[in-house]
Design an enzyme around this catalytic site. Structure first.
Site, PDB file in Angstrom:
ATOM      1  N   CYS A   1      76.228  38.135  48.086  1.00 50.63           N
ATOM      2  CA  CYS A   1      75.767  39.006  49.175  1.00 50.63           C
ATOM      3  C   CYS A   1      76.430  38.626  50.502  1.00 50.63           C
ATOM      4  O   CYS A   1      76.837  39.491  51.265  1.00 50.63           O
ATOM      5  CB  CYS A   1      74.260  38.884  49.391  1.00 50.63           C
ATOM      6  SG  CYS A   1      73.277  38.817  47.899  1.00 50.63           S
ATOM      7  N   ASP A   2      76.489  37.349  50.807  1.00 50.47           N
ATOM      8  CA  ASP A   2      76.829  36.911  52.161  1.00 50.47           C
ATOM      9  C   ASP A   2      78.158  36.167  52.279  1.00 50.47           C
ATOM     10  O   ASP A   2      78.668  35.981  53.383  1.00 50.47           O
ATOM     11  CB  ASP A   2      75.730  35.974  52.696  1.00 50.47           C
ATOM     12  CG  ASP A   2      74.372  36.654  52.740  1.00 50.47           C
ATOM     13  OD1 ASP A   2      74.346  37.871  52.984  1.00 50.47           O
ATOM     14  OD2 ASP A   2      73.351  35.979  52.529  1.00 50.47           O
TER      15      ASP A   2
ATOM     16  N   CYS B   1      72.543  33.594  48.370  1.00 47.61           N
ATOM     17  CA  CYS B   1      73.326  34.573  47.602  1.00 47.61           C
ATOM     18  C   CYS B   1      74.741  34.660  48.150  1.00 47.61           C
ATOM     19  O   CYS B   1      74.993  35.345  49.136  1.00 47.61           O
ATOM     20  CB  CYS B   1      72.639  35.934  47.649  1.00 47.61           C
ATOM     21  SG  CYS B   1      73.538  37.209  46.741  1.00 47.61           S
TER      22      CYS B   1
END
Ligand code: NAP
Length: 317
Positions: A144-145, A141
């Site tokens: 997300c990261d 992701c």
């Protein structure tokens, strides 16, 4: 057989939020948080995320595991009961519904919130799982990261040829010095518009007909061993990150034949802005029904909606 007012199946942001709302409404929820497997553990996908920086209310960010532990503790504070098992079988043909857990427990439920999430697909090659779990620069992701400091100015790889891969790759062009798009064929699956955007990006390099055979690096990813699917040739490329974007699978196997699912396996919600399914009394929240946003905050929001809808359903039928 025990009869429950509300059973929540799943323990990511959607499940725990549903439990918190249901518990505070005195519905005495029972949560099946999952037994855990190689790719999914109680707490869901956030348990594989090192830093969550886009959940409002945490200006300094928070670890994924820490966040899900807090969600769980908040539900426990209002006397939510938790069983560390999966629900393996459901019978939604009449109410109360019948459920059977992986531990062999059978129970009845007046209402059910489905919050079993989805699993990101992984390549299953050596080095991948280890470096994903240790926060060593492998992730499924980018949203997300990808903004984490260790990807900045690095060459990173994104694997996949669909819309997700294009989106993740374009997102990473904001932080990385170069994005290598690794695709197993010489043609993208992504929609025309996403292809055009990606192909127009000066920061992206397409590695066609390429599959990842191994992720290299001890504590942190240092490179990939690639194989050319046409010539069979092998080579190594240096990268400081890898994002796998080859699709997700919703955890709905146990619902087949019991509830309306979309062609891609996600739970179908017939009414916009409602979490009710086609079975009155069964609600769905989070990634199990969301193939579009897939964010912790949107999952938590729909968990709240599901609990409120269940409460109203119980009050008014
Ligand atoms: P997808 O469309 O199924 O694409 C998956 C990609 O991963 C394909 O290119 C596939 O290769 C590749 N792949 C699958 N398994 C692989 C493996 N084991 N090794 C290497 N490559 C592998 O999945 P998605 O991109 O996640 O999209 C899912 C749905 O969401 C689609 O309907 C998409 O349009 C939608 N979506 C839309 C947007 C948007 O509009 N902004 C953004 C994200 C997703 P092959 O092509 O060779 O099969």
């Amino acid at each position: 057989m025990n009869k429950e007012t509300i059973v929540v199946i799943g323990s990511g942001p959607a499940g725990w939020t549903a439990a918190i709302y249901a518990a505070r409404a005195n519905l005495n929820p029972l949560v099946f948080e999952g037994a855990g497997s190689r790719t999914m553990i109680p707490g869901g996908q956030l348990m594989f995320t090192t830093d969550v920086e886009n959940y409002p209310g945490f200006p300094d960010g928070i670890g994924g595991i820490e966040m899900m532990t807090d969600f769980r503790n908040q539900a426990l504070r209002f006397d939510t009961r938790v069983v560390t098992e999966d629900i393996e079988e459901v019978d939604f043909s009449s109410r109360p519904f019948r459920l059977r857990s992986s531990g062999g427990q059978e129970l009845l439920a007046e209402t059910v919130v489905l919050a079993t999430g989805a699993n990101a697909r992984w390549l299953g090659v050596p080095g991948e799982e280890r470096l994903a779990q240790s926060g060593g620069g492998v992730s499924a992701c980018a949203v997300c990261d990808g903004a984490l400091p260790h990807f900045r100015g690095q060459v990173v790889a994104v694997v996949g040829g669909g819309d997700s891969a294009m989106e993740e790759a374009l997102y990473m062009t904001k932080f990385a010095s170069e994005v290598l798009l690794v695709h197993r064929r010489d043609e993208l699956r992504a929609s025309q518009i996403m292809q055009e955007r990606a192909l127009a990006s000066e920061k992206m390099t397409f590695l066609w007909n390429s599959v990842v055979e191994e992720v290299l690096g001890d504590d942190v990813i240092t490179g990939l061993r690639l194989r050319d699917t046409v010539t069979g040739e092998r080579r190594e490329v240096e990268v400081g990150g890898m994002f796998v974007a080859i699709g997700h699978d919703p955890n709905t196997g146990f619902l087949r034949g019991q509830i309306d699912l979309k062609d891609n396996g996600y739970v179908r919600l017939p009414t916009p802005w409602r979490t009710e399914t086609n079975v009155p009394g069964v609600f769905a929240a989070g990634d199990v029904m969301d193939d579009y946003y897939r964010q912790a905050v949107s999952a938590a929001g729909t968990g709240c909606m599901a609990a409120l809808e269940a409460e109203r359903f119980l009050a008014h039928g």
